[in-house]
Motif scaffolding. Structure first.
Motif, PDB file in Angstrom:
ATOM      1  N   THR A 166       8.116  -4.631   2.832  1.00 32.13           N
ATOM      2  CA  THR A 166       8.540  -5.411   1.661  1.00 32.13           C
ATOM      3  C   THR A 166       9.597  -4.651   0.877  1.00 32.13           C
ATOM      4  N   SER A 167       9.338  -3.377   0.643  1.00 30.88           N
ATOM      5  CA  SER A 167      10.288  -2.527  -0.081  1.00 30.88           C
ATOM      6  C   SER A 167      11.616  -2.446   0.670  1.00 30.88           C
ATOM      7  N   GLY A 168      11.537  -2.244   1.983  1.00 30.90           N
ATOM      8  CA  GLY A 168      12.751  -2.134   2.788  1.00 30.90           C
ATOM      9  C   GLY A 168      13.606  -3.384   2.692  1.00 30.90           C
ATOM     10  N   TYR A 169      12.966  -4.552   2.773  1.00 29.54           N
ATOM     11  CA  TYR A 169      13.733  -5.800   2.724  1.00 29.54           C
ATOM     12  C   TYR A 169      14.349  -6.005   1.344  1.00 29.54           C
ATOM     13  N   GLY A 175      21.371  -7.019  -3.576  1.00 32.06           N
ATOM     14  CA  GLY A 175      22.335  -7.850  -4.317  1.00 32.06           C
ATOM     15  C   GLY A 175      21.725  -9.168  -4.758  1.00 32.06           C
ATOM     16  N   PHE A 176      20.867  -9.741  -3.912  1.00 31.18           N
ATOM     17  CA  PHE A 176      20.195 -11.002  -4.244  1.00 31.18           C
ATOM     18  C   PHE A 176      19.029 -10.771  -5.198  1.00 31.18           C
ATOM     19  N   PHE A 177      18.175  -9.781  -4.900  1.00 24.35           N
ATOM     20  CA  PHE A 177      16.930  -9.602  -5.654  1.00 24.35           C
ATOM     21  C   PHE A 177      17.134  -8.968  -7.032  1.00 24.35           C
ATOM     22  N   GLN A 178      18.259  -8.284  -7.227  1.00 21.66           N
ATOM     23  CA  GLN A 178      18.502  -7.632  -8.523  1.00 21.66           C
ATOM     24  C   GLN A 178      18.389  -8.608  -9.686  1.00 21.66           C
ATOM     25  N   CYS A 191      10.965  -1.044  -6.506  1.00 21.93           N
ATOM     26  CA  CYS A 191      10.180  -0.808  -5.290  1.00 21.93           C
ATOM     27  C   CYS A 191       9.301   0.432  -5.410  1.00 21.93           C
ATOM     28  N   GLN A 192       9.860   1.484  -5.994  1.00 17.44           N
ATOM     29  CA  GLN A 192       9.102   2.734  -6.151  1.00 17.44           C
ATOM     30  C   GLN A 192       7.941   2.572  -7.130  1.00 17.44           C
ATOM     31  N   GLN A 193       8.102   1.677  -8.106  1.00 12.24           N
ATOM     32  CA  GLN A 193       7.079   1.509  -9.147  1.00 12.24           C
ATOM     33  C   GLN A 193       6.117   0.351  -8.888  1.00 12.24           C
ATOM     34  N   GLU A 194       6.607  -0.735  -8.270  1.00 10.59           N
ATOM     35  CA  GLU A 194       5.815  -1.966  -8.190  1.00 10.59           C
ATOM     36  C   GLU A 194       5.501  -2.447  -6.776  1.00 10.59           C
ATOM     37  N   VAL A 195       6.123  -1.854  -5.765  1.00  7.79           N
ATOM     38  CA  VAL A 195       5.925  -2.347  -4.398  1.00  7.79           C
ATOM     39  C   VAL A 195       5.227  -1.315  -3.522  1.00  7.79           C
ATOM     40  N   ALA A 209      10.095 -11.489  -0.009  1.00  5.74           N
ATOM     41  CA  ALA A 209      10.624 -10.380   0.792  1.00  5.74           C
ATOM     42  C   ALA A 209       9.831 -10.181   2.083  1.00  5.74           C
ATOM     43  N   LEU A 210       8.495 -10.194   2.000  1.00  2.00           N
ATOM     44  CA  LEU A 210       7.691  -9.956   3.204  1.00  2.00           C
ATOM     45  C   LEU A 210       7.823 -11.113   4.185  1.00  2.00           C
ATOM     46  N   ALA A 211       7.818 -12.336   3.667  1.00  2.65           N
ATOM     47  CA  ALA A 211       7.963 -13.514   4.535  1.00  2.65           C
ATOM     48  C   ALA A 211       9.283 -13.453   5.304  1.00  2.65           C
ATOM     49  N   GLN A 212      10.342 -13.044   4.628  1.00  2.00           N
ATOM     50  CA  GLN A 212      11.654 -13.002   5.281  1.00  2.00           C
ATOM     51  C   GLN A 212      11.801 -11.769   6.167  1.00  2.00           C
TER      52      GLN A 212
END
Length: 258
Positions: A166-169, A175-178, A191-195, A209-212
């Motif tokens: 999830t973090s990797g994706y 650019g999209f998720f920001q 990602c470091q704090q919440e994923v 993120a995980l689904a994709q």
């Protein structure tokens, strides 16, 4: 009268709160399995008072589409554990999807390493993930898969690896998720704090993120105190054919079956 600094009192209070939270977590751990047996959906009705008309109506609405539920331990990892078990359970009867998914999973470690994740750090988690997929290839009984997910060390390694994917994706598509991240944090900080940390709860952004990342469609039924007697659902990614069906109640995910 002896003067006790306020800071000391606050520390003692904080420690007491933490000790109480630890006790609650231990009680949850001993009373609720990581992944339960499949149960009749009607068990939900007994969890809410008869007078709780909002939830009772929504449970009736769920009954129109689903017959069974499999519960997961409410430990902050429930989304990943529910997703992992539900999808692997479906792979026991779908060899074509199993081979596709296994190829994606096998390649995923290299993708993470190429992104800057340390191979040494992620290797054991990836190996456990692949071992479980190889178990599915042998077409074991459901009890064997369930046993793996109830083994804390195996189950948690699967959760960790799904968190890393999830973090990797999220970071690949930063650019999209920001645009969806609040508090002025970068995607990497989020990602470091919440994923990546265990026990951190999941929201829309994690599910997308995980689904994709794995190309596995997830349908989530949202049961909350919103008005109306029907349960709203959302498919991730939109317009796809769901393979995994989850029930969300505030702060928690379980698995649904038709």
């Amino acid at each position: 009268m002896e003067y006790i600094p306020l800071r000391v009192n606050c520390l003692a209070y904080d420690e007491a709160i933490m000790a109480q939270q630890d006790r609650i977590q231990q009680e949850i751990a001993t009373s609720i399995p990581l992944v339960s047996d499949r149960q009749e959906l009607s068990v939900l009705q007994r969890e809410y008072a008869v007078e709780d008309t909002i939830y009772q109506l929504k449970i009736k609405d769920l009954h129109k589409k689903y017959s069974y539920i499999r519960k997961t331990r409410p430990d902050g990892n429930c989304f990943y554990r529910a997703f992992g078990f539900s999808h692997l359970e479906s792979l026991l009867e779908d060899s074509k999807e199993l081979q596709r998914f296994k190829a994606v999973a096998a390649k995923s470690k290299l993708d993470l390493v190429n992104q800057g994740f340390t191979e040494f750090t992620i290797e054991d988690f990836h190996n456990t993930f692949m071992d479980l997929l190889e178990l599915c290839e042998k077409q074991p009984g459901l009890r064997e898969l369930l046993g793996s997910f109830r083994d804390q060390s195996v189950s948690d390694y699967i959760v960790v690896y799904l968190r890393l994917l999830t973090s990797g994706y999220l970071q690949r598509e930063h650019g999209f998720f920001q645009h969806f991240i609040e508090g002025g944090r970068s995607v990497k900080e989020f990602c470091q704090q919440e994923v990546e940390p265990m026990s951190k709860e999941s929201d829309h952004i994690h599910i997308i993120a995980l689904a994709q990342a794995l190309n596995v469609s997830i349908l989530v039924e949202y049961m909350d105190r919103g008005e109306g007697g029907s349960v709203n659902h959302h498919v991730f990614p939109e317009g796809s054919e769901p393979r995994v069906f989850l029930l969300y109640r505030p702060g928690h995910y379980d698995i649904l079956y038709k």
